[in-house]
Write an enzyme that holds these catalytic residues in place. Structure first.
Site, PDB file in Angstrom:
ATOM      1  N   ASP A  94       0.937  -0.993  -0.022  1.00 44.61           N
ATOM      2  CA  ASP A  94       0.061   0.124  -0.085  1.00 44.61           C
ATOM      3  C   ASP A  94       0.900   1.107   0.035  1.00 44.61           C
ATOM      4  O   ASP A  94       1.381   1.544   0.968  1.00 44.61           O
ATOM      5  CB  ASP A  94      -0.779   0.066   1.208  1.00 44.61           C
ATOM      6  CG  ASP A  94      -2.226  -0.895   0.752  1.00 44.61           C
ATOM      7  OD1 ASP A  94      -2.157  -1.834   0.027  1.00 44.61           O
ATOM      8  OD2 ASP A  94      -3.121  -0.447   1.679  1.00 44.61           O
ATOM      9  N   LYS A 159      -6.719   3.458  -3.920  1.00 46.22           N
ATOM     10  CA  LYS A 159      -7.237   3.387  -2.711  1.00 46.22           C
ATOM     11  C   LYS A 159      -7.507   4.976  -2.052  1.00 46.22           C
ATOM     12  O   LYS A 159      -6.810   5.699  -2.468  1.00 46.22           O
ATOM     13  CB  LYS A 159      -5.968   2.722  -1.816  1.00 46.22           C
ATOM     14  CG  LYS A 159      -6.653   2.891  -0.304  1.00 46.22           C
ATOM     15  CD  LYS A 159      -5.205   2.105   0.703  1.00 46.22           C
ATOM     16  CE  LYS A 159      -5.710   2.517   1.940  1.00 46.22           C
ATOM     17  NZ  LYS A 159      -4.445   1.720   2.904  1.00 46.22           N
ATOM     18  N   LYS A 188      -9.951   0.283  -3.480  1.00 45.87           N
ATOM     19  CA  LYS A 188      -9.952   0.086  -1.842  1.00 45.87           C
ATOM     20  C   LYS A 188     -10.603   1.040  -1.210  1.00 45.87           C
ATOM     21  O   LYS A 188      -9.680   2.245  -1.151  1.00 45.87           O
ATOM     22  CB  LYS A 188      -8.445  -0.532  -1.436  1.00 45.87           C
ATOM     23  CG  LYS A 188      -8.412  -0.830   0.130  1.00 45.87           C
ATOM     24  CD  LYS A 188      -6.889  -1.148   0.637  1.00 45.87           C
ATOM     25  CE  LYS A 188      -6.915  -1.001   1.947  1.00 45.87           C
ATOM     26  NZ  LYS A 188      -5.386  -1.392   2.335  1.00 45.87           N
TER      27      LYS A 188
END
Length: 223
Positions: A94, A159, A188
């Site tokens: 991430d 994300k 996400k």
């Protein structure tokens, strides 16, 4: 939407990235992931090796942050951080994108920053890269541009946020992100998702992965 506890657990990234997290905290995170069947745990780089060792022999993935939380490291540094995390046992990353580059209109640098991390997939092809664009800090046009570049740069997910700056995921942002990246790209939602109802709402809006530091409470709140 009807989604079972087991189905939901598999798309939850159970997250512990606070600066004060201890080894014991990380071990407890991993125990909970085993108990509830979470698909992934997210930790900072210093704890990747510990989490990977604890979860060895399970199907639970370990995700490492990269450039967390500000995203202002040089692309070359992010690349090294990504490689080290994978060598330590991470199979997902991430990364926080360079928002200053995006807001400066330097789309080339914004893309190069992301590619520095996605390029590790040439060495480790099964690695999943999720790019945090910090939606609460962006205009609608910046969100659209960011999503397009994230996809072009070879990532697997876009994300919403770290949840640390100005808010977290919103239904409107998730819907926008899904519309821009299309149906076959990952979205996400993370930041402020604390209940089963929150998680379901984000999934209905288009998220196919949920990031949260309250994963156990979400699953325990499932009907």
């Amino acid at each position: 939407m009807n989604i079972s506890r087991g189905q939901l657990a598999k798309i939850i990234d159970s997250t512990l990235v606070k600066a004060t997290a201890t080894k014991t905290d990380v071990e407890n995170l991993c125990r909970e992931a085993i108990q509830y069947g979470f698909g992934c745990v997210v930790v900072n780089p210093t704890y990747v090796k510990l989490a990977a060792s604890f979860l060895k022999g399970t199907n639970i993935k370990v995700c490492s942050t990269v450039g967390f939380p500000f995203g202002v490291s040089l692309p070359e540094v992010k690349a090294l951080e990504a490689i080290k995390a994978i060598e330590d046992g991470a199979s997902e990353l991430d990364m926080v994108a360079n928002l200053g580059a995006l807001k400066s209109g330097d789309h080339e640098l914004f893309k190069r920053d992301i590619r520095a991390v996605t390029d590790v997939k040439r060495l480790f092809e099964d690695v999943i890269v999720k790019v945090i664009i910090e939606t609460p800090l962006l205009t609608i046009e910046e969100k659209i541009t960011a999503c397009r570049i994230v996809k072009e740069a070879g990532a697997d997910f876009v994300k919403t946020s770290t949840g640390l700056f100005g808010g977290g995921a919103t239904v409107e942002d998730v819907r926008l992100m899904r519309r821009v990246v299309g149906k076959d790209f990952g979205v996400k939602a993370a930041g402020g998702i604390r209940t089963y109802a929150d998680a379901v709402t984000m999934i209905e809006a288009g998220a196919d992965r949920i990031g949260t530091s309250t994963a156990v409470a979400i699953i325990q709140g499932a009907p």
